[in-house]
Design a protein around this motif. Structure first.
Motif, short mmCIF file in Angstrom:
data_model
loop_
_atom_site.label_atom_id
_atom_site.label_comp_id
_atom_site.label_asym_id
_atom_site.label_seq_id
_atom_site.Cartn_x
_atom_site.Cartn_y
_atom_site.Cartn_z
N UNK A 89 4.28 12.29 0.56
CA UNK A 89 5.53 11.99 1.26
C UNK A 89 5.31 11.92 2.78
N UNK A 90 4.36 12.71 3.27
CA UNK A 90 4.02 12.63 4.69
C UNK A 90 3.46 11.25 5.02
N UNK A 91 2.60 10.73 4.15
CA UNK A 91 2.02 9.40 4.34
C UNK A 91 3.11 8.33 4.38
N UNK A 92 4.02 8.39 3.43
CA UNK A 92 5.08 7.38 3.35
C UNK A 92 6.01 7.46 4.56
N UNK A 113 0.83 -1.21 0.00
CA UNK A 113 0.00 0.00 0.00
C UNK A 113 0.86 1.26 0.00
N UNK A 114 1.89 1.27 0.84
CA UNK A 114 2.75 2.45 0.96
C UNK A 114 3.52 2.69 -0.34
N UNK A 167 -9.95 2.41 8.30
CA UNK A 167 -10.89 1.44 8.84
C UNK A 167 -10.66 0.06 8.24
N UNK A 168 -10.37 0.03 6.92
CA UNK A 168 -10.08 -1.25 6.26
C UNK A 168 -8.87 -1.93 6.89
N UNK A 169 -7.78 -1.17 7.10
CA UNK A 169 -6.59 -1.75 7.70
C UNK A 169 -6.80 -2.06 9.18
#
Length: 200
Positions: free
Chosen positions: A57-60, A40-41, A130-132
């Motif tokens: 990039x913040x997410x990663x 996902x990442x 929520x999925x994860x």
């Protein structure tokens, strides 16, 4: 507390009369579904364009740092509260022996999965979060079902997830610009190598 922990474990733990299909499904959940996190990442880092550059990039970075923190806290908690897996207590049934030779508390898989779920929710990616989070509970349930962990190990993992969210935000405030700068550089370098073009 300990008696309740064992009672819940026995209620969930598979027995010799349990479904062969359910046991094999649980082995798949326990071993492989955790790999959906790096997939996902990486996918979002390279191929999703609906996010702005900063947010991507913040997410990663928050995901990577969160996973590192969660494993670090898991090791610390394991040293503070060493606990054998149920199989070493001759308790219940274990269907996943090749992964049973280290500390039980807390669940590293659970710590990583719950931490990642909380990070997504904190970043307002509610549907993915929520999925994860549901996947985290499936992973945790499967590891109790197969006799790898006690229920209290999972509670410890959830606590670590909350702990990571609190402390990672503190760290992020000081180093976000530095980290995002290098994330962009690495991203562009890898994108150029594999796709022979610049991206951003």
């Amino acid at each position: 507390m300990f008696s309740l922990n064992k009672e819940i474990f026995l209620y969930i733990n598979a027995t010799p009369s349990s479904s062969f299909l359910l046991i094999n499904l649980s082995i798949f959940l326990a071993k492989y579904i955790i790999y959906s996190i790096p997939i996902f990442v990486i996918y979002n880092w390279f191929f999703v364009n609906e996010f702005n550059v900063y947010f991507k990039h913040e997410l990663v970075l928050k995901s990577i740092l969160g996973i590192i923190y969660s494993l670090f806290y898991s090791l610390i908690f394991g040293k503070i509260y060493p606990s054998n897996r149920p199989v070493f207590e001759n308790f219940g049934y274990c269907y996943f022996v090749e992964h049973a030779f280290n500390q039980s508390y807390p669940s590293h898989h659970g710590s990583v999965a719950f931490t990642f779920s909380f990070i997504l929710i904190k970043l307002r990616l509610f549907k993915c979060g929520i999925l994860f989070l549901l996947m985290s509970f499936f992973i945790s349930w499967s590891r109790i079902y197969l006799g790898l962990h006690w229920p209290i190990d999972i509670l410890g993992s959830i606590f670590i997830g909350f702990l990571v969210i609190i402390f990672s935000d503190f760290f992020w405030k000081f180093y976000k610009n530095f980290l995002i700068y290098f994330s962009v550089k690495i991203h562009n370098f890898l994108f150029f190598i594999f796709f022979n073009k610049n991206f951003y």
